[in-house]
Motif scaffolding. Structure first.
Motif, short mmCIF file in Angstrom:
data_model
loop_
_atom_site.label_atom_id
_atom_site.label_comp_id
_atom_site.label_asym_id
_atom_site.label_seq_id
_atom_site.Cartn_x
_atom_site.Cartn_y
_atom_site.Cartn_z
N SER B 232 0.83 -1.19 0.00
CA SER B 232 0.00 0.00 0.00
C SER B 232 0.87 1.24 0.00
CB SER B 232 -0.89 0.02 1.23
OG SER B 232 -1.70 -1.10 1.24
N TRP B 402 -10.26 6.71 3.15
CA TRP B 402 -9.12 6.77 2.22
C TRP B 402 -7.94 6.00 2.77
CZ3 TRP B 402 -9.76 8.28 -2.65
CH2 TRP B 402 -10.96 8.96 -2.94
N ALA B 404 -8.43 3.09 4.28
CA ALA B 404 -8.79 1.67 4.18
C ALA B 404 -8.45 1.14 2.79
CB ALA B 404 -10.28 1.48 4.46
N ASP B 405 -8.07 -0.13 2.73
CA ASP B 405 -7.65 -0.76 1.48
C ASP B 405 -8.84 -1.23 0.66
OD1 ASP B 405 -4.93 -0.65 0.89
OD2 ASP B 405 -4.50 -1.99 2.57
N GLU B 407 -8.89 -1.09 -2.30
CA GLU B 407 -8.31 -1.66 -3.51
C GLU B 407 -8.49 -3.18 -3.59
OE1 GLU B 407 -7.15 0.89 -1.82
OE2 GLU B 407 -6.96 2.42 -3.36
N ARG B 429 -14.73 7.19 -3.30
CA ARG B 429 -13.66 6.27 -2.91
C ARG B 429 -13.65 5.06 -3.83
NH1 ARG B 429 -9.74 4.30 -2.53
NH2 ARG B 429 -8.57 3.36 -0.81
N LYS B 431 -14.81 4.93 -6.88
CA LYS B 431 -14.36 5.35 -8.22
C LYS B 431 -12.83 5.23 -8.31
CE LYS B 431 -13.96 9.32 -11.28
NZ LYS B 431 -14.40 10.70 -11.62
N TYR B 432 -12.15 5.55 -7.20
CA TYR B 432 -10.69 5.54 -7.24
C TYR B 432 -10.09 4.14 -7.13
CZ TYR B 432 -10.05 10.50 -7.82
OH TYR B 432 -10.04 11.77 -8.36
#
Lengths: 265, 492
Positions: B232, B402, B404-405, B407, B429, B431-432
């Motif tokens: 990360s 932001w 938090a993962d 992803e 969030r 969207k990213y």
């Protein structure tokens, strides 16, 4: 120094100061936003950490970020900033490198932080501002914020015990439309010197303020690739960004004004 | 238990007479009567679940109420505190001690401030100011990490169980260091007979045992098949410096966030050797299995809860069991019998669809929930509704999303909805990470309706809410007849 902008994929390098110590309040969101908004435009953003004890070489970076942290971490960071990185950081600032300092990072870029008790914490004085903590009897500045930033607005969340005051010639980032700002007294928020921006706004700051994120990217691209670097700044679909931005403005009783401006980004 | 089963409040004069006969301070009796009456009134007016008001009123009438009632429990109090997992862990402790044959009283409604604790205590007391059943039982109380310092002294607990210390609602609690310092100060006020049950794998929690005069039991995970990733941009690690000398710690291994086998290269301080250990066999979305090693021996444990973070909760509960001298087989049985608490990994059936609610209130909690969800490949892509509120109990600052993962969620869902007061922040969030939610709707009732429309019969809808969003989604489900009112659930 940079190669010709025609031959290679454009690239920016962001120096992230003290990510291990100053990582509060969703600072990661600022990096994610800068990186992704570059990526959407075919610009690679390389993220480079600058830790305690590491030398800062201004030529290695196109923009710098410094976040906020807990009190005990602020001490050792302030010392490192003064003793290891101060002159290089000044050089970067004077050569118009975009620098963003949020919360604790903002305070460290300024002259000093005077706690309610204990010794004064010396900053590096790039920003003509200083912070005074007036003791536990004075409430922290906590809550959502909206600012007037030129013709546009900025939104965020602030959470700071210290009150920040600007020197006579210093320029604030924006005027407080809702929230506390620097000190809850003079309706000013943040401080700007050349391309260095200090602010208390997190939330994270950049995701919901895409125009500020793009402003920083544009400054970095122009500084590295010259004026025609603006061609990399292709417009993005920021519907979601402005939805979140406007929802907060409306909640704070501020009428969104940027809609027309957003199109011209 | 339901308020309708409570005896009607006697007149105040009668209460005072009873109290005099029993020798309890009249003030305590009066406090109990007033507290109960206010709870009954609140319910009749439909103001709330009535889990706080009685305690608030009663404490006003008798500031010593908590101390007087807690002291009467023959088997004492087990206090559970920490950032994440308090409700689940105290539930697990209650099941464990019940399996060992103890009568357990607890504050199961998640009402964990001083007033909620007072409400719990006074509900178990008669108008005489005496605990029911001659006090033959034990309290298992989850206590808010910020409230802990104020009420631990009054409770004089037999066991203090600390789960972990993460960044959570900084606008409400202050910084992580401040919380640790307050805990340490209040632990110094406890009698040396209090046993500390501490997470050896969390440096800030383990350090609470540093210099403690009484007995400390440490628990920790020895090994697990799943690990944290480390790529990360900036890992969310709240305690990364040595609690003694502040040198950055090293982890080998690190399980998640700052939880793992830590050591200080500066002063040599390191993870204490735990007396209660887990060798994790599997940590999936529906259940976890691990080998539990205690001073009494080892046994395999199965818990119907997702993820490694719940292995820690079960391990913590087992340690409280050990501290309370529960036999190993009772601990294993209790953990296996556990059904999740209100809003924590509970499963609700709605017209042939399953709904699982996984509470997440800070980045570490959310990371673990997302990891359990995205690493469960058995049932393919998941239908997921995320709900983000920013009321005081959620934390007014939503910056943490932001950290938090998210992803790890990319591509793991077949339906993704964003709801709650900060639905647009959540959508941004998402969207990213490259996953646009299909529905973005601040109104939780509407967000739920849309998500249910897109969940066919036989399928599961996962809901990840923040605290007040969980309350809202529960009440929406109740309105649709899918879930019982929480204060009417059996006090399991």
């Amino acid at each position: 120094m940079p190669e010709s902008s025609d031959t290679l994929t454009p690239e920016l390098r962001i120096g992230h100061l003290y990510p291990d110590q100053l990582n509060m309040y969703g600072d990661r969101g600022n990096i994610i936003t800068l990186r992704q908004r570059c990526a959407w435009r075919g610009v690679t953003l390389r993220h480079i950490t600058l830790d305690l004890g590491e030398t800062l070489r201004p030529d290695d970076y196109d923009l710098l970020f410094i976040g906020g942290g807990q009190d005990k971490e602020q001490d050792e960071v302030a010392r490192d900033l003064r003793e290891v990185k101060a002159s290089a950081l000044r050089e970067a600032v004077e050569s118009d490198m975009p620098v963003l300092g949020v919360c604790g990072g903002y305070q460290l870029l300024a002259k000093f932080y005077r706690p309610a008790e204990g010794p004064e914490l010396e900053g590096i004085g790039i920003l003509d501002a200083w912070t005074i903590h007036k003791g536990k009897a004075v409430a922290r500045c906590i809550g959502n914020v909206a600012l007037q930033w030129g013709e546009q607005t900025l939104v965020g969340f602030e959470n700071h015990g210290g009150r920040t005051y600007l020197g006579a010639g210093a320029q604030p980032l924006g005027r407080v439309l809702a929230g506390h700002g620097n000190n809850s007294e003079d309706h000013q928020e943040g401080c700007v010197y050349r391309n260095t921006y200090g602010t208390y706004l997190h939330g994270s700051l950049l995701p919901k303020n895409p125009h500020l994120a793009d402003h920083l990217i544009r400054l970095a691209l122009r500084r590295r690739y010259g004026a025609d670097a603006d061609r990399y700044m292709t417009p993005l679909d920021d519907t979601r960004e402005w939805q979140a931005h406007d929802a907060m403005l409306r909640r704070l009783g501020v009428t969104p004004r940027h809609e027309a401006a957003a199109v011209s980004l | 238990m339901s308020s309708e089963n409570l005896p009607p409040p006697p007149s105040m004069a009668a209460a005072a007479r009873t109290a005099r006969r029993a020798g309890a301070p009249p003030r305590t009796a009066l406090a109990i009567v007033l507290g109960r009456a206010s709870g009954g009134l609140a319910r009749r007016l439909g103001i709330s679940g009535g889990t706080s008001l009685p305690g608030l009123v009663a404490q006003y009438a008798d500031p010593q109420l908590i101390r007087r009632l807690a002291a009467q429990a023959q088997h004492g109090c087990v206090v559970v505190t920490g950032t994440n997992g308090k409700t689940t862990t105290s539930g697990l402790v209650a099941y464990t001690l019940r399996a060992a044959g103890l009568r357990i009283w607890r504050n199961r409604e998640g009402s964990n401030l001083a007033r909620g604790i007072a409400t719990t205590l006074l509900r178990r007391a008669g108008a005489s100011g005496r605990l029911a059943d001659g006090g033959d039982g034990a309290f298992v109380l989850e206590v808010d990490e910020a409230a802990f310092a104020r009420i631990a002294t009054d409770l004089q607990p037999r066991v203090v169980l600390v789960t972990n210390l993460f960044r959570d609602q900084l606008d409400r609690y202050g910084e992580v260091d401040t919380v640790a310092e307050r805990w340490r100060a209040s632990l110094r006020t406890l009698p040396a007979t209090t046993i500390l049950a501490l997470n050896a794998d969390d440096p800030a929690v383990a350090a609470l045992g540093d210099g403690y005069a009484g007995t400390t039991l440490y628990y920790g995970v020895e090994q697990t098949p799943t690990h944290a990733d480390s790529d990360s941009v900036a890992q969310v690690i709240d305690t990364r410096t040595c609690p003694r000398c502040r040198t950055p710690l090293t982890f080998a291994p690190r399980f998640y966030s700052h939880i793992g086998h830590w050591a200080c290269p500066g002063c040599g301080y390191s993870r204490p050797t735990p007396q209660v250990r887990a060798q994790v066999i599997s940590a999936g979305l529906d259940a976890s299995r691990f080998l539990l090693e205690t001073p009494q021996g080892a046994a395999e444990v199965s818990v119907g809860l997702p993820g490694l973070y719940n292995v820690y909760n079960a391990l913590a509960a087992a340690t409280a069991g050990v501290a309370m001298a529960a036999p190993l087989d009772a601990i294993v049985t209790g953990l296996a019998r556990f059904t999740p608490a209100f809003g924590r990994a509970e499963e609700i059936v709605a017209d042939g669809r399953k709904i699982r609610i996984l509470l997440a209130k800070n980045p570490t909690g959310l990371n673990e929930v997302l990891r359990a969800l995205s690493s469960d490949h058995a049932a393919g892509k998941k239908r997921l509704l995320m709900l983000l509120n920013d009321r005081a109990a959620d934390g007014e600052d939503v910056s943490w999303i932001w950290d938090a993962d998210f992803e790890q969620l990319a591509g793991a869902t077949s339906y993704l909805g964003a709801g709650g007061m900060r639905a647009y922040d959540l959508a941004l969030r998402l969207k990213y990470i490259g996953d646009e939610p299909q529905d973005v709707e601040p109104e939780i009732g509407v967000a739920l309706a849309r998500a249910l429309e897109k969940t066919p019969s036989g399928e599961t809808l996962y809901i990840i809410p923040t605290y007040t969003a969980m309350l809202a989604v529960r009440s929406e489900l109740e309105r649709r007849g899918y879930a019982p009112r929480y204060w009417e659930q059996e006090d399991a």
